[in-house]
Design an enzyme around this catalytic site. Structure first.
Site, PDB file in Angstrom:
ATOM      1  CE1 TYR A 119      -3.692  -4.093   2.162  1.00 44.13           C
ATOM      2  CE2 TYR A 119      -5.010  -5.630   0.870  1.00 44.13           C
ATOM      3  CZ  TYR A 119      -4.830  -4.380   1.433  1.00 44.13           C
ATOM      4  OH  TYR A 119      -5.792  -3.413   1.264  1.00 44.13           O
ATOM      5  CD  GLU A 169      -5.424  -1.271   3.871  1.00 45.32           C
ATOM      6  OE1 GLU A 169      -5.230  -0.253   4.571  1.00 45.32           O
ATOM      7  OE2 GLU A 169      -5.272  -1.291   2.632  1.00 45.32           O
TER       8      GLU A 169
END
Lengths: 387, 319, 387, 319
Positions: free
Chosen positions: A108, A196
């Site tokens: 991530y 993101e």
């Protein structure tokens, strides 16, 4: 302003960031053609402004043409309901068809301005592909946060530190330097409030790939990004909120039946609170701006009246620079023009307030004048009690 | 006494030749603020309502000895204007402009850390020391001189609060709107520290709203350092989560930034939180009367609280 | 490291900066060809690492082919003596042949790091084409200085301020924004210690042109600028200084006859001062480095002995990390290897100094040991008095 | 007492696995400095002479509670190393590395202004509090504890000066080499201010050289603020103008930066300038004896000045 996944990936690819090959489709046939050209397996992903697509069935994997047709048919046109779409959900008009990827590891990565510290924050985790807020709550030690001063910019030590914390091997670390530099550049050069990548995958072919990308652009900065401004897609937005936006009114629909119109955001929120406190429920937040004028007031009325749930209206204006007499004439004119057929409580304060009240009183309209906020709250509560 | 602005303030208005700039410069001038210069690139050598206009802030500082600047220029040029003022040695910059890109403000903040300049705002009404100096767009007549300091993130909500204070005989030392953006130059905390040093200020009013955690930090600082009564108010108890309520900073995200949490934090730190805006003035009068009676007009004063009504305010305005 | 004018202009042109058309020539024929292709008039400019070329006859204007031939013949091969070249002057091996320009106004612009404030400084003046230090001394109000924080970078307000101070008209200001931005970028991206444009001319064709350009690159930063490192031209430099540079020795030739070799720049300067104070004259500055070793000492000896003016040598080493016994062995070995035939005073101090002195004393070489600096100064003065 | 380093110094060495890094870390350790960590990216988990090595400074701070860092990494990586240390919360960074590009140092300086970190150097020998803590590459044994603070731009010239001080019975509180580059992290002025606050320091030695105007500024500050005797020395009286004398900062340009001008400025400000390096220790002994006799070993002390000779220094080293 949120971008769709396919728009975000196009933008990031321009910065040399590795994204899977993919094509956008708006119907089953063109989706199938795209899948054929990419080769199977493919991923078919709904393009809507809402997270949580996967769980809601908006992302499907297809190993062959039949599965692809089935997935396309089920996703295109479906109404997706996730935690972020609200009750009404949103209709899927477009899908992104992407080449399938053999994944070794999911990371991530996100970059966003951190308002509290005034720095750029890079968040990384080895727990990619999952709900990162859940990871942060459950195993905070698995979240790395790097703060980058916006002037100093991204330095090698920042990247090195993140690479070590993500426990990257040498082959990964080398690619990661370029990847993070490019992503940081994409964020700063495009005024992104969020980029993101979840998951950032390391594939069986030993390369990183941005499997999903969520990007939000600072609306205030669109004047210097015409290309991004052109990507705006308002199809999922509330039509009244859109209409209000045209007149630079800040309007948000709520669940009550007392329409409110206030100048200034803080006072507007406080007015909503006041209505609630008096036992009624506000139908909306409407800030006509600290420097509201008669024309804004009229547009505000039209927006309020377009909501069928609104049964009464409270206008609360603190006339600072704008004089109350001018305001009162605006309210009267607007009320006449929009043919209001419900109770309207008007509370105004500030410069020339007496003259303003005289104008309201002499208008022959069913306007209820409140002398102060307490009075306004009581009057609106009385009216709400009788609805 | 007061904080940040006083009789020595020599105000420069950046964007003075614009409609808004000229209007508000004039309002400040009429309130008594010394407007010594305006700046609009390319308009140097002209005058606006008797105030000389310069091409650069550096020139305005050199020739007109400006020490404070109020900025009313469109958002694309605001960050540059702030940095120009800071670079030229201006000590206090008040930026009214709304809608400055967030990244511009991040850069501005880093830039200001390299200089000795204080920024108030952006997206704020400015600040006023009643009866002395106004650097902002707030209506002057609602303010009265006195011992209460006011710090707020809002514009018109501050006017409402100040208006009620004045009506209840609670005059103000300085009223500051720090701005509704997520990144502002001067925080609640900065203002609190300044008020704590000001001998005139003997009570404080803190007006917050949903979003961020500035109110919580301020509350903790008050608990640990401040020795005067503080009344708090938080707007947005009924705001739905995840939506931006007008101000770019007013957004409840996750479990953070809710009005309820802020109110709880304030109460835990000994702040007197008023939940009814309709009774704000009365609430303050009671708190300050109990804790610091010298703040409130006494019974023996000529003008008992409830005489100062909206009408007399209106009359005062006209006189 | 200084660049030649033609190299500087090539570099700056890569950043979109407007430079006159021109060609480099190393003989009269190719110079004439260049002039023919450019069209007359042309400017013919000596390419040497020294300012003040114009006054010394190193820059000539030619209106036609005959004048060009004459100018080329006179400049190429000439020995140019300016205030900056020193007495020996430097030979012109190359000229830049440039298109003539019709000049409306001459400005001065330079960008350089300001060490005191730690910022980038931009200096501008309307008095271009002249000696800017004279302008600064005579009419300081005609010099504008803008300081730019290296993190913040060049902002619009910086450029605007300079444009107003230079009293540019609107047409000039617009071009000036791009020009200054590009020049600033060239400076920061290439580690330039100086980029001086004097004059920056505004031509009859309403455009800016960099008529001359002086550029100096930070030698410490050449590791990241291979292209610039390749531009080094040492033909004008002192051969002994060049030789010393190969061994990372800091050597500067002076006018006296006492050779010095010292470890550390500050101590080396102080040792020169000490020699002068004792009534003798140092022949050089030679810093063998704070962490000098025996090999460096030997290289240092060779450099000193290569200068025929040197009649005696003073070695002053403060052995810190390096032990004095090790040093003494190095001195003895080097003295033997270079067959020194002149008096050498050695002063050493620090760790194991007694052992070191014993080694020097037992070497059978004509080494004079000094116990401390005062002693060293007296001994070198005695020797100098007998030369 | 001392300045910048003391018994609480917990030293980290960036570049500890390199030849120089390991050597000097060991020397510091033997002098008594607490070396708690080393950092070399990619070598985390290993040990050097018993000291744990980490991949990042952040990790070294977290796990070994380092509060000071000494940097010995090659010039291309030095600026990043300094910023990494500052970013990780290190309070004092001592950068020995020579040859860092000037623009890197400009950026580092701006970066440090955004943090609370102090940088000493680059291109410096470091600093030492005799008998307590050494963070640098200077030879430890020439130093003796005492009341004289030493500030210098040089390396070996400082050793010479300190050596003569020790031989004349003048011990040192802290000796700092601020570095010979044109842009350094800590200036003469910064050091002076720190020494002025240090109760142990009762006399100062200032060793300057040609180039810049740091010595002149320091002299003015001394005149206006410092209440103790100061001895000055300037190297480079015979340096030709326009040439760089070894140190990147040591260059006389135009009429500025000459040794003569610096000496004049120092004398004008009441500093006792010694022009004969051969007599530096004696000069200091005389000045300090006349002005602040408590600094110099008295006649009644066991160890009169001229007993502390080079030989006894050498002997001390061996013991």
């Amino acid at each position: 302003m949120k971008l769709h996944e396919y728009q975000a990936k196009e933008l990031l690819a321009r910065y040399g960031l590795p994204v899977p090959e993919g094509r956008v489709a708006e119907n089953v046939e063109s989706g199938l053609q795209a899948a054929d050209r990419l080769g199977y397996p493919v991923a078919i992903k709904a393009q809507v402004h809402a997270g949580g697509r996967g769980k809601a069935g908006g992302v499907q994997l297809a190993r062959d043409r039949d599965e692809a047709r089935e997935a396309l048919a089920s996703i295109l046109g479906m109404t997706l309901r996730t935690a972020q779409t609200g009750g009404q959900g949103c209709r899927v008009r477009r899908v992104l068809v992407e080449q399938g990827v053999e994944i070794c590891h999911e990371f991530y990565i996100s970059i966003l301005p951190d308002r509290a510290s005034g720095t750029m924050m890079i968040i990384g985790s080895t727990e990619g592909g999952t709900d990162i807020e859940a990871v942060a709550a459950r195993t905070p030690e698995k979240i790395s946060r790097i703060h980058v001063d916006p002037f100093a910019g991204l330095q090698p030590f920042h990247i090195r530190r993140l690479a070590f914390e993500l426990d990257l091997n040498e082959c990964q670390e080398k690619q990661f330097f370029d990847l993070l530099r490019n992503l940081y550049r994409a964020v700063t050069e495009n005024d992104l409030l969020l980029a993101e990548i979840n998951p950032l995958v390391f594939t069986a072919a030993d390369t990183f790939l941005l499997l999903d990308a969520k990007v939000e652009v600072d609306s205030s900065a669109l004047f210097r990004h015409r290309d991004l401004a052109a990507l705006r897609d308002d199809t999922d937005r509330d039509p009244l909120e859109l209409e209000a936006g045209k007149y630079r009114l800040n309007y948000i629909r709520l669940d009550g039946n007392i329409g409110t119109m206030v100048n200034g955001a803080g006072l507007a929120m406080a007015t909503m609170d006041l209505i609630k406190r008096a036992g009624a429920a506000p139908a909306n937040f409407l800030d006509v701006g600290g420097g509201a004028n008669a024309v804004m007031i009229e547009h505000g009325f039209r927006i309020l009246l377009a909501d069928p749930r609104v049964k009464a209206i409270l206008i609360n204006i603190f006339g600072g620079i704008l004089r109350c007499d001018v305001l009162a004439r605006g309210v009267v004119a607007a009320a006449r023009a929009t043919a209001i057929d419900m109770p309207v409580v008007v509370r105004m304060e500030g410069t020339n307030v007496e003259e303003g009240r005289r104008i309201l009183a002499g208008s022959n309209l069913a306007l209820v004048t409140a002398v102060d906020l307490r009075d306004a709250a009581e009057k609106i509560a009385d009216i709400a009690g009788g609805l | 006494m007061s904080i940040f602005i006083d009789r020595d303030t020599r105000l420069l208005v950046q964007g003075i030749t614009g409609r808004e700039g000229r209007f508000h410069a004039d309002r400040c001038r009429r309130y008594g603020t010394r407007i010594v210069a305006g700046v609009t690139p390319g308009k140097g050598g002209s005058e606006v309502d008797g105030t000389p206009v310069f091409n650069t802030v550096a020139e305005a500082v050199r020739k007109a000895r400006a020490n404070t600047s109020m900025i009313l220029v469109p958002p694309p040029f605001a960050a540059d204007a702030i940095m120009e003022a800071a670079d030229a040695g201006i000590g206090l910059v008040v930026c009214i402009t709304e809608g400055i890109p967030l990244f511009d403000m991040l850069r501005v903040r880093s830039f200001l850390r390299l200089t000795g300049c204080r920024l108030i705002g952006p997206n704020c009404p400015g600040l006023i020391t009643p009866g002395v100096c106004k650097v902002g767009i707030m209506p002057g007549p609602i303010h009265t001189p006195g011992p209460v300091g006011v710090i707020s993130r809002s514009g018109t909500l501050t006017y409402e609060v100040v208006h009620q204070l004045s009506r209840h005989g609670l005059g103000q030392s300085t009223c500051i709107g720090i701005g509704g953006d997520p990144v502002v130059g001067t925080s609640f905390l900065d203002c609190l520290q300044a008020f704590a040093e000001d001998p005139q200020t003997r009570g404080l009013v803190l007006v917050g709203e949903i979003g961020g955690s500035a109110e919580e930090e301020a509350a903790r600082w008050i608990r640990d350092h401040l020795d005067m009564p503080v009344v708090g108010f938080i707007a947005g108890l009924t705001a739905p989560p995840g939506r931006r309520m007008g101000h770019a900073g007013a957004i409840v995200s996750g479990s953070g930034g809710t009005a309820a949490a802020k109110i709880r934090a304030m109460r835990d730190c000994g702040i007197h939180v008023c939940e009814d805006l309709g009774d704000f003035g009365g609430f303050c009068a009671r708190v300050f009367h109990d804790l610091a009676p010298e703040i409130v007009f006494g019974q023996d004063k000529a003008s008992p609280p409830d005489n100062t009504t909206a009408d007399s305010f209106s009359a005062r305005k006209k006189s």
